[in-house]
Design a protein around this motif. Sequence first.
Motif, PDB file in Angstrom:
ATOM      1  N   GLU A 100     -40.992 -42.191 -19.177  1.00  0.00           N
ATOM      2  CA  GLU A 100     -40.375 -42.588 -20.433  1.00  0.00           C
ATOM      3  C   GLU A 100     -41.081 -41.806 -21.537  1.00  0.00           C
ATOM      4  O   GLU A 100     -42.250 -41.454 -21.394  1.00  0.00           O
ATOM      5  CB  GLU A 100     -40.594 -44.086 -20.684  1.00  0.00           C
ATOM      6  N   GLU A 101     -40.385 -41.604 -22.625  1.00  0.00           N
ATOM      7  CA  GLU A 101     -41.003 -40.808 -23.691  1.00  0.00           C
ATOM      8  C   GLU A 101     -41.871 -41.683 -24.580  1.00  0.00           C
ATOM      9  O   GLU A 101     -41.556 -41.926 -25.742  1.00  0.00           O
ATOM     10  CB  GLU A 101     -39.917 -40.082 -24.478  1.00  0.00           C
ATOM     11  N   HIS A 102     -42.932 -42.201 -23.996  1.00  0.00           N
ATOM     12  CA  HIS A 102     -43.902 -42.982 -24.760  1.00  0.00           C
ATOM     13  C   HIS A 102     -45.288 -42.525 -24.335  1.00  0.00           C
ATOM     14  O   HIS A 102     -45.513 -42.256 -23.161  1.00  0.00           O
ATOM     15  CB  HIS A 102     -43.768 -44.477 -24.430  1.00  0.00           C
ATOM     16  N   HIS A 103     -46.201 -42.481 -25.286  1.00  0.00           N
ATOM     17  CA  HIS A 103     -47.575 -42.134 -24.919  1.00  0.00           C
ATOM     18  C   HIS A 103     -48.370 -43.363 -24.534  1.00  0.00           C
ATOM     19  O   HIS A 103     -49.306 -43.290 -23.755  1.00  0.00           O
ATOM     20  CB  HIS A 103     -48.266 -41.406 -26.076  1.00  0.00           C
ATOM     21  N   TRP A 104     -48.028 -44.492 -25.110  1.00  0.00           N
ATOM     22  CA  TRP A 104     -48.722 -45.749 -24.825  1.00  0.00           C
ATOM     23  C   TRP A 104     -48.659 -45.993 -23.314  1.00  0.00           C
ATOM     24  O   TRP A 104     -47.566 -46.088 -22.755  1.00  0.00           O
ATOM     25  CB  TRP A 104     -48.009 -46.865 -25.587  1.00  0.00           C
ATOM     26  N   PRO A 105     -49.820 -46.078 -22.630  1.00  0.00           N
ATOM     27  CA  PRO A 105     -49.790 -46.041 -21.158  1.00  0.00           C
ATOM     28  C   PRO A 105     -48.881 -47.103 -20.530  1.00  0.00           C
ATOM     29  O   PRO A 105     -48.174 -46.818 -19.583  1.00  0.00           O
ATOM     30  CB  PRO A 105     -51.246 -46.280 -20.773  1.00  0.00           C
ATOM     31  N   GLU A 106     -48.925 -48.332 -21.082  1.00  0.00           N
ATOM     32  CA  GLU A 106     -48.138 -49.393 -20.479  1.00  0.00           C
ATOM     33  C   GLU A 106     -46.644 -49.111 -20.558  1.00  0.00           C
ATOM     34  O   GLU A 106     -45.866 -49.666 -19.803  1.00  0.00           O
ATOM     35  CB  GLU A 106     -48.429 -50.738 -21.144  1.00  0.00           C
ATOM     36  N   ARG A 107     -46.248 -48.293 -21.532  1.00  0.00           N
ATOM     37  CA  ARG A 107     -44.816 -48.046 -21.701  1.00  0.00           C
ATOM     38  C   ARG A 107     -44.391 -46.675 -21.206  1.00  0.00           C
ATOM     39  O   ARG A 107     -43.247 -46.287 -21.373  1.00  0.00           O
ATOM     40  CB  ARG A 107     -44.456 -48.150 -23.191  1.00  0.00           C
ATOM     41  N   SER A 108     -45.332 -45.924 -20.583  1.00  0.00           N
ATOM     42  CA  SER A 108     -45.005 -44.538 -20.268  1.00  0.00           C
ATOM     43  C   SER A 108     -44.169 -44.408 -19.000  1.00  0.00           C
ATOM     44  O   SER A 108     -43.678 -43.333 -18.706  1.00  0.00           O
ATOM     45  CB  SER A 108     -46.273 -43.714 -20.136  1.00  0.00           C
TER      46      SER A 108
END
Lengths: 244, 497
Positions: free
Chosen positions: B378-386
Motif C-alpha cells: 500500500e502507498e503508506h510509509h507508516w509500517p502498520e499501514r504499509s
Amino acid sequence: MKQSAERDEVIARLRGEILSSGSTVYSSHSNEHPDLGPLNRAFPGDCFPFRGTHEFISHTSETAAATLGFMTGLLSRLMKGPEMAVWVGAHRTLFPPGLKAFCVVPDRIIFIDLVSEKELLWVVEECLKCNALAAVVGEVPDIHPIALRRLQLAIEKSGVPCLLHRHRPRSVENTVCTTRWMISPMASLMEDGLPGVGYPQWQVALLKVRNGKPGSWQITWDGQQFQHGYTEKVGEENVYTKAG
Amino acid sequence: MKRYMAVWFRHLAADRLALRYPGLRQQPFVLVAPERGRVMIRAVSREAGALGILPGTVLADARAVYPDLLFYDDDPSQDKLLASLAVWCYRFTPVAGVDGTDGLVLDISGCTHLWDGEEGYFETIVTRLQAGGYHVRAAIADTMAAAWAVARYGTTHPVVAPGGQAAVMRDLPPEALQLEPLLTERLRKLGFTQTGMFMDMPPAVLRRRFGPQVLDRIGKVLGTLPELLVPVQPPEPYVERLPCLDPIRTAPGIELAIRKLLETTCQRLQQEEKGLRKARLVCYRTDGGQQLVEIGTNSPVRNQEHLFRLFELKIDTIEPDLGIELFVLEAPVVEGLTTQQERLWDLDTCGKKDAVTKLLDRLESRIGAAAIHRYLPEEHHWPERSVRSTNDVQEAATTPWPEHLVRPVSLLGAPVRIEVSAPIPDYPPMLFIHKGKIHKVVRADGPERIEREWWIEKGLQRDYYQVEDEEGGRYWLFRSGHYGEHKPEWFIHGYFA
C-alpha cells in the motif's frame, strides 16, 4: 595411478547409487538445484537436497529473526520459478515488506494463520501434496516423529521442499529431517571504517545433514546471495565430525 | 403441460393446537378472538365442526347449545406454520407456495413419476400430512384455480385428468371460483347454484352483468389466463435434485449422491460456459430435518472431481439420522468460465495456478477463508499501514514493493516501550533495556522519520533507527516525538535478520 583413478570412479559411481536409492529424492540436474554459495560443499553431490524437510531451530527473538532471514534467503533460491509458496504459522511475526531484502516478492507468498497445532500440521501436509508450490514453510515449535514422517512421505510424492521453523522447541530430539540448522546472529558486515549497520551476518550451524558433512560457517547475505563471512576466507577447517 | 396440486388444511389452527397439546385430539374445541365487543369463534376443530359449529359464530351462542365446549385464544401466527409446511413440501416438488391462509399450492409438473404417477404422489402427500396430525383435502388439476376449487368443493375424484377441469367445474358451486362474497351472493340470488349454469354464457354478457372478475376467474380455472405461483423459497437458477427410493444413511451412499448431482450440474455448467463459485447441498431427512453443507471456491470451477473433493471434506458433518430421502444441490453463485479460459489456465505462465486455487479451496473449506491471506503493498510509509491483506489469490499488486526502504523481517504486533540512554538528541541510543536485558548498541543507522499521516490519524511522528548490539542482534527502534517539545519515548518495533 591408473588403479587409483579407476577406484575413484567406482567410488563416485557407488556414491551416486547410494544417493539415488536413498529416501532423499536426488536429481542429477544440478541446474535445478538451489545455489547456496559457500554452503554447497556440505551437501551430498555438492548440491542442497532441497526436496526434504529442513528444520531451523531458534531460542530467542534475535535468533528467530536471524533464522527467518536465513530461511527467506533460502526460500528465494527455491522460488526461482513462477510458483508461489505457502507460509503456515500460529504466531507469525514475519513482516512481508522485510522479505524484499532477501529477493522474495512478498505477494508471491500465501500466508495461513492458524491457532491449533493439529490443523497446522494438516495444512502443511495438504500443501506439501500440491506440487504446484515452490515451497512450504511451517512455524511449528514441536513436531511428533510420526507427523514428520507423514510430511516426508508427502514430499517424496510431490517434491515440494518443506522448511520448518521451530522456535523455542521443548526438545531437539533426533528427528528424521533431511537437514537441521541453527542460525545465530553475528555482527553485521561493513567495510572497515564506515559507520552504520551493514549486510546481515550469521553463524550458520548445520547440525545434521543426511549423507553430507555437518559444519558451522559464518555466512552473510549480500542482498543477492549467500557469501562467506569475513573470517571465513581460509576454508572449512571447523567441520564437525559427527554425522547426523 | 403444467400440473398443480392444491392442499387445503381444513382445521389448520385447531390441528396446530392439538399437535401441541395431544390431550385435545378427538375433542370438540374452538379458537376465539374478541371482535367488536363480542367473543367470536375464529376456528373450530374437526369434531366441533361435526357438531355444527361454524367459524364466525358468537362464542356465547355456541356455549348456549354446548355448555361444555372448550375454547382457547386464537394465535394468529399460522402464516409461519404454513410457510414451514410449504418448505417441508420441497421434498416433493421444487416449487411450493402458500395459498391464502389455509392452503398450499405445489407445482408438480414432472415430479409425479417418482411416486408411480399422480395417484401415488397424491396418496403419499395426503397420508403423510394426515399422519402428521393435519386434516387435509387436496386435489390435482391443470390449473391452480381448478385444483383449489376441487380441493375445497369437489365431490368426485380429487385427481382431475389433464384437460378435464372444465367438466369438473360445472358441478361445483359458484364459491369455487374464489369470487368476492358479494358477487357470489348475487350469483346465488339469481339462481346460479352451479358454475356450469353460467360458464358458457357469452363473455360480453358476463362482463356487463357481473364485472370483469368473473371472466378473469373462469379464464384462470380453465387455463386460458395465466396464474402466477409465488414460491416460499425463490428457486435457485442452478439446482439439481436427487430423490432416493430408500433413505440413505451411510457415507458411501452420500458420496454417490453427491457425485451424481455434480455430474449433471457440471454438464449443465459446461453447456452454459459457467463455473460455480458457491455450492450448497441440502439433505432432506425422513424425520423432517434438514442438513446443509456449503462450499466455496476461489475461482469459477466446473471440474467435477475437484468439487467432489471439497464436499468430501464435509461429508462427516452431515447427520443422516434416520436417513436422507432427498438431496438437492444448489449453485447460488456462478460466474462465466469459457472453455477458452479453461484452456488458457493450463497454459498460463504459472501453469499451476489452477492447482493452487484448488488447494486453497480445500483448505478454506476446513479452516475458513479468514485464515488465508496474501499481502499487497500500500502507498503508506507508516509500517502498520504499509501492507494490505487480501483473500484473493490472483489479485495483483497495484503499486510495486518499495525498493530501498529498510524494513525488519520480524515485526512486533505492537511497539513495546524500552528504557534507553541516548547521549545527544537526534542520535541513536547508547544502550537500551528490553525485557530486563541491557543491550549495548555498537552500530546504528538512521534516523528514518515516518509521519503519522495527519489525514488519517493524529499523533507524534516516529524516528526509526536500525541498531545492532554487541551480540549481533539487530533491532528496529524508534523514538516517538521530538526532543524539547515533547518528552520522547523509545520503543522497539521489530527485529532484523
